[in-house]
Design an enzyme around this catalytic site. Structure first.
Site, PDB file in Angstrom:
ATOM      1  N   ARG A  58       0.813  -1.224   0.000  1.00 11.34           N
ATOM      2  CA  ARG A  58       0.000   0.000   0.000  1.00 11.34           C
ATOM      3  C   ARG A  58       0.840   1.265   0.000  1.00 11.34           C
ATOM      4  O   ARG A  58       0.348   2.336  -0.380  1.00 11.34           O
ATOM      5  CB  ARG A  58      -0.995  -0.035   1.167  1.00 11.34           C
ATOM      6  CG  ARG A  58      -2.136  -1.009   0.905  1.00 11.34           C
ATOM      7  CD  ARG A  58      -3.043  -1.122   2.091  1.00 11.34           C
ATOM      8  NE  ARG A  58      -2.688  -2.227   2.961  1.00 11.34           N
ATOM      9  CZ  ARG A  58      -2.984  -2.284   4.252  1.00 11.34           C
ATOM     10  NH1 ARG A  58      -3.619  -1.288   4.821  1.00 11.34           N
ATOM     11  NH2 ARG A  58      -2.634  -3.325   4.972  1.00 11.34           N
ATOM     12  N   GLU A  95       0.832  -4.871  13.666  1.00 13.13           N
ATOM     13  CA  GLU A  95      -0.301  -4.907  14.604  1.00 13.13           C
ATOM     14  C   GLU A  95      -0.794  -6.354  14.707  1.00 13.13           C
ATOM     15  O   GLU A  95      -1.321  -6.770  15.710  1.00 13.13           O
ATOM     16  CB  GLU A  95      -1.416  -3.979  14.100  1.00 13.13           C
ATOM     17  CG  GLU A  95      -2.539  -3.743  15.084  1.00 13.13           C
ATOM     18  CD  GLU A  95      -3.702  -2.969  14.478  1.00 13.13           C
ATOM     19  OE1 GLU A  95      -3.643  -2.596  13.302  1.00 13.13           O
ATOM     20  OE2 GLU A  95      -4.684  -2.760  15.223  1.00 13.13           O
TER      21      GLU A  95
HETATM   22  O1  LIG Z   1       2.402   0.763  11.663  1.00 14.34           O
HETATM   23  P1  LIG Z   1       2.347  -0.737  11.483  1.00 14.34           P
HETATM   24  O2  LIG Z   1       1.808  -1.446  12.682  1.00 14.34           O
HETATM   25  O3  LIG Z   1       3.656  -1.306  11.026  1.00 14.34           O
HETATM   26  O4  LIG Z   1       1.270  -1.048  10.355  1.00 14.34           O
HETATM   27  C1  LIG Z   1       1.142  -0.314   9.171  1.00 14.34           C
HETATM   28  C2  LIG Z   1       1.520  -1.122   7.974  1.00 14.34           C
HETATM   29  O5  LIG Z   1       0.625  -2.245   7.838  1.00 14.34           O
HETATM   30  C3  LIG Z   1       0.074  -2.249   6.516  1.00 14.34           C
HETATM   31  O6  LIG Z   1       0.841  -3.002   5.645  1.00 14.34           O
HETATM   32  P2  LIG Z   1       0.857  -4.593   5.595  1.00 14.34           P
HETATM   33  O7  LIG Z   1       2.102  -5.080   6.251  1.00 14.34           O
HETATM   34  O8  LIG Z   1      -0.449  -5.123   6.091  1.00 14.34           O
HETATM   35  O9  LIG Z   1       1.099  -4.914   4.067  1.00 14.34           O
HETATM   36  P3  LIG Z   1       0.352  -4.521   2.685  1.00 14.34           P
HETATM   37  O10 LIG Z   1       0.645  -3.055   2.425  1.00 14.34           O
HETATM   38  O11 LIG Z   1       1.063  -5.402   1.715  1.00 14.34           O
HETATM   39  O12 LIG Z   1      -1.120  -4.792   2.818  1.00 14.34           O
HETATM   40  C4  LIG Z   1       0.087  -0.795   6.114  1.00 14.34           C
HETATM   41  O13 LIG Z   1       0.037  -0.638   4.712  1.00 14.34           O
HETATM   42  C5  LIG Z   1       1.375  -0.293   6.706  1.00 14.34           C
HETATM   43  O14 LIG Z   1       2.489  -0.526   5.866  1.00 14.34           O
HETATM   44  N1  LIG Z   2      -6.125  -1.390  11.327  1.00 16.11           N
HETATM   45  C1  LIG Z   2      -5.503  -1.412  10.146  1.00 16.11           C
HETATM   46  N2  LIG Z   2      -6.209  -1.124   9.013  1.00 16.11           N
HETATM   47  C2  LIG Z   2      -5.588  -1.155   7.803  1.00 16.11           C
HETATM   48  N3  LIG Z   2      -4.309  -1.445   7.644  1.00 16.11           N
HETATM   49  C3  LIG Z   2      -3.582  -1.741   8.736  1.00 16.11           C
HETATM   50  N4  LIG Z   2      -2.285  -2.053   8.892  1.00 16.11           N
HETATM   51  C4  LIG Z   2      -2.058  -2.256  10.210  1.00 16.11           C
HETATM   52  N5  LIG Z   2      -3.168  -2.055  10.927  1.00 16.11           N
HETATM   53  C5  LIG Z   2      -4.140  -1.739  10.028  1.00 16.11           C
END
Ligand SMILES: O=P(O)(O)OC[C@H]1O[C@H](OP(=O)(O)OP(=O)(O)O)[C@H](O)[C@@H]1O
Ligand SMILES: Nc1ncnc2[nH]cnc12
Length: 172
Positions: A58, A95
């Site tokens: 993302r 998270e």
């Molecule tokens: O602040 P944090 O607790 O680290 O969480 C935030 C991260 O989690 C999500 O990515 P995710 O790892 O789910 O991967 P994605 O973008 O591939 O969906 C989001 O896009 C952030 O990069």
């Molecule tokens: N609550 C949340 N919603 C969407 N993306 C996330 N990445 C980590 N926590 C998330």
């Protein structure tokens, strides 16, 4: 624009207890997507940076268009095994789990000013890992910009000392 009205909230995804902020509904609305990137660019107007770094997946959707708008380059950070050249790695906590990120070892030069961009700041684990990768390569983190910040998870505290900016805030 009221960006919150464009973001879908899905409860108990990907696991029970997580209130997932789904940006796909914002992305599919051309006006809203363009406005969000434009506002993120305005948010970082006072920061000086040579390049935008965004983590898979993302972070690409927010970082790449922001880099085009600000006419800076874009450096992708990826999950292990995806980047073809020499990489350095960093493990971090999410998270809802743990993960490892990689960057091309030659992507950031000594003294380069870097803007970190992602869709969402939750616990801050991902962004902290991204900052550590940039600094290991000799880069300087000029700031971090997010579309969404989950204030209640305190990610900002983990990023203490960095310039953190977010467009939309959630308290649950
Ligand atoms: O602040 P944090 O607790 O680290 O969480 C935030 C991260 O989690 C999500 O990515 P995710 O790892 O789910 O991967 P994605 O973008 O591939 O969906 C989001 O896009 C952030 O990069
Ligand atoms: N609550 C949340 N919603 C969407 N993306 C996330 N990445 C980590 N926590 C998330």
């Amino acid at each position: 624009m009221d960006f919150k009205s464009k973001i879908r909230v899905v409860e108990d995804f990907p696991v029970k207890g997580i209130s997932f902020k789904d940006i796909t509904t914002l992305l599919q609305d051309g006006e809203a997507y363009a406005a969000a990137i434009k506002e993120m660019a305005a948010m970082v107007e006072t920061l000086e940076f040579d390049v935008v770094v965004g983590p898979e997946a993302r972070g690409f959707l927010t970082g790449a268009p922001l880099s085009i708008l600000t006419k800076t380059g874009f450096v992708p950070i990826r999950k292990p095994g995806k980047l073809p050249y020499d990489t350095i790695q960093h493990a971090y906590e999410l998270e809802y789990g743990t993960d490892t990120l990689e960057i091309h070892a030659d992507a950031i030069q000594e003294g380069m000013k870097v803007l970190v961009v992602d869709d969402l700041l939750a616990t801050g684990g991902t962004s902290k890992a991204v900052c550590e990768l940039i600094e290991k390569l000799g880069g300087e983190v000029a700031g971090l910009a997010f579309l969404i910040e989950l204030d209640f998870l305190g990610g900002r505290a983990l990023l203490d000392g960095y310039n953190v900016k977010s467009l939309v805030h959630y308290n649950d």
